[in-house]
Design a protein around this motif. Sequence first.
Motif, mmCIF file in Angstrom:
data_model
loop_
_atom_site.group_PDB
_atom_site.id
_atom_site.type_symbol
_atom_site.label_atom_id
_atom_site.label_comp_id
_atom_site.label_asym_id
_atom_site.label_seq_id
_atom_site.Cartn_x
_atom_site.Cartn_y
_atom_site.Cartn_z
ATOM 1 N N MET A 44 0.842 -0.959 -0.028
ATOM 2 C CA MET A 44 0.489 -0.152 0.127
ATOM 3 C C MET A 44 0.590 1.503 -0.536
ATOM 4 O O MET A 44 2.302 1.053 0.623
ATOM 5 N N ASN A 45 0.130 2.762 -0.673
ATOM 6 C CA ASN A 45 1.212 3.781 -0.450
ATOM 7 C C ASN A 45 2.108 2.743 -0.734
ATOM 8 O O ASN A 45 3.837 3.988 -1.011
ATOM 9 N N ILE A 46 2.549 3.442 -2.397
ATOM 10 C CA ILE A 46 3.177 3.091 -3.173
ATOM 11 C C ILE A 46 2.740 3.590 -4.495
ATOM 12 O O ILE A 46 1.735 3.319 -5.103
ATOM 13 N N VAL A 47 4.300 3.453 -5.916
ATOM 14 C CA VAL A 47 3.132 4.410 -6.876
ATOM 15 C C VAL A 47 4.595 2.584 -7.978
ATOM 16 O O VAL A 47 5.586 2.474 -7.409
ATOM 17 N N VAL A 48 3.833 2.492 -8.960
ATOM 18 C CA VAL A 48 4.219 1.185 -9.727
ATOM 19 C C VAL A 48 4.764 2.073 -10.830
ATOM 20 O O VAL A 48 3.937 2.987 -11.620
ATOM 21 N N GLY A 49 6.058 1.631 -10.927
ATOM 22 C CA GLY A 49 6.887 2.562 -12.435
ATOM 23 C C GLY A 49 6.357 1.957 -13.301
ATOM 24 O O GLY A 49 5.250 0.985 -13.308
ATOM 25 N N ALA A 50 6.935 1.901 -14.583
ATOM 26 C CA ALA A 50 6.857 1.511 -15.591
ATOM 27 C C ALA A 50 7.546 -0.059 -15.626
ATOM 28 O O ALA A 50 8.668 -0.646 -15.306
ATOM 29 N N LYS A 51 6.476 -1.243 -17.181
ATOM 30 C CA LYS A 51 7.039 -2.146 -16.934
ATOM 31 C C LYS A 51 8.098 -2.400 -17.647
ATOM 32 O O LYS A 51 8.435 -1.709 -18.468
ATOM 33 N N GLU A 52 9.595 -3.251 -17.297
ATOM 34 C CA GLU A 52 10.321 -3.791 -18.633
ATOM 35 C C GLU A 52 10.521 -5.175 -17.902
ATOM 36 O O GLU A 52 10.336 -5.812 -17.014
ATOM 37 N N ASP A 53 11.247 -5.432 -19.390
ATOM 38 C CA ASP A 53 11.852 -7.034 -19.130
ATOM 39 C C ASP A 53 12.672 -7.021 -18.016
ATOM 40 O O ASP A 53 14.204 -6.383 -18.333
ATOM 41 N N ARG A 54 12.943 -8.206 -16.948
ATOM 42 C CA ARG A 54 14.804 -8.598 -16.090
ATOM 43 C C ARG A 54 15.141 -9.707 -16.214
ATOM 44 O O ARG A 54 13.887 -10.886 -15.934
ATOM 45 N N THR A 62 9.005 -9.923 -16.598
ATOM 46 C CA THR A 62 8.276 -8.309 -16.665
ATOM 47 C C THR A 62 7.553 -7.421 -15.351
ATOM 48 O O THR A 62 6.861 -8.253 -14.690
ATOM 49 N N VAL A 63 8.495 -6.934 -14.865
ATOM 50 C CA VAL A 63 8.445 -6.696 -13.515
ATOM 51 C C VAL A 63 8.532 -4.936 -13.620
ATOM 52 O O VAL A 63 8.806 -4.286 -14.645
ATOM 53 N N ALA A 64 7.628 -4.218 -12.502
ATOM 54 C CA ALA A 64 8.079 -3.114 -12.458
ATOM 55 C C ALA A 64 8.273 -2.268 -10.976
ATOM 56 O O ALA A 64 8.546 -3.006 -10.215
ATOM 57 N N ASP A 65 9.081 -1.458 -10.973
ATOM 58 C CA ASP A 65 9.948 -0.807 -9.636
ATOM 59 C C ASP A 65 8.493 -0.413 -8.879
ATOM 60 O O ASP A 65 7.671 0.355 -9.864
ATOM 61 N N ILE A 66 8.605 -0.871 -7.840
ATOM 62 C CA ILE A 66 7.882 0.017 -6.840
ATOM 63 C C ILE A 66 7.924 0.980 -5.860
ATOM 64 O O ILE A 66 8.976 0.640 -5.673
ATOM 65 N N HIS A 67 7.880 2.153 -5.655
ATOM 66 C CA HIS A 67 8.571 3.213 -5.200
ATOM 67 C C HIS A 67 7.791 4.129 -4.239
ATOM 68 O O HIS A 67 6.367 3.899 -3.953
#
Length: 106
Positions: A44-54, A62-67
């Motif tokens: 909760m209380n996070i922002v999901v970034g752009a998807k990218e293959d890692r 396929t993942v997205a950094d969470i901030h």
Amino acid sequence: MDEVVGPRLYSCYKCRNNVSLHDDIISKAFQGRNGRAFLFTHVMNIVVGAKEDRTLMTGLHTVADIHCGDCNEVLGWKYERAYEPTQKYKEGKFILEKSKIVKENW
């Protein structure tokens, strides 16, 4: 008089923004960029970034950094897609790095 204690939480290490409940941990046996990491069902209380293959230790994902939603610190990532059939259980789940979170209400 009994003390009222809330749920055990994890918060951003930088700004103490609550980011997950202890009860939402699936596993503590994961590896993040900076050491140990935990797999959570919900955050909760996070922002999901752009998807990218890692390419991770368990294959291509396929993942997205969470901030952190308050201070924008990268706390981990969200698994959007797993290409290996044995890794499909991770889809829609979240990694929080142990070094980026602190315990609250313990």
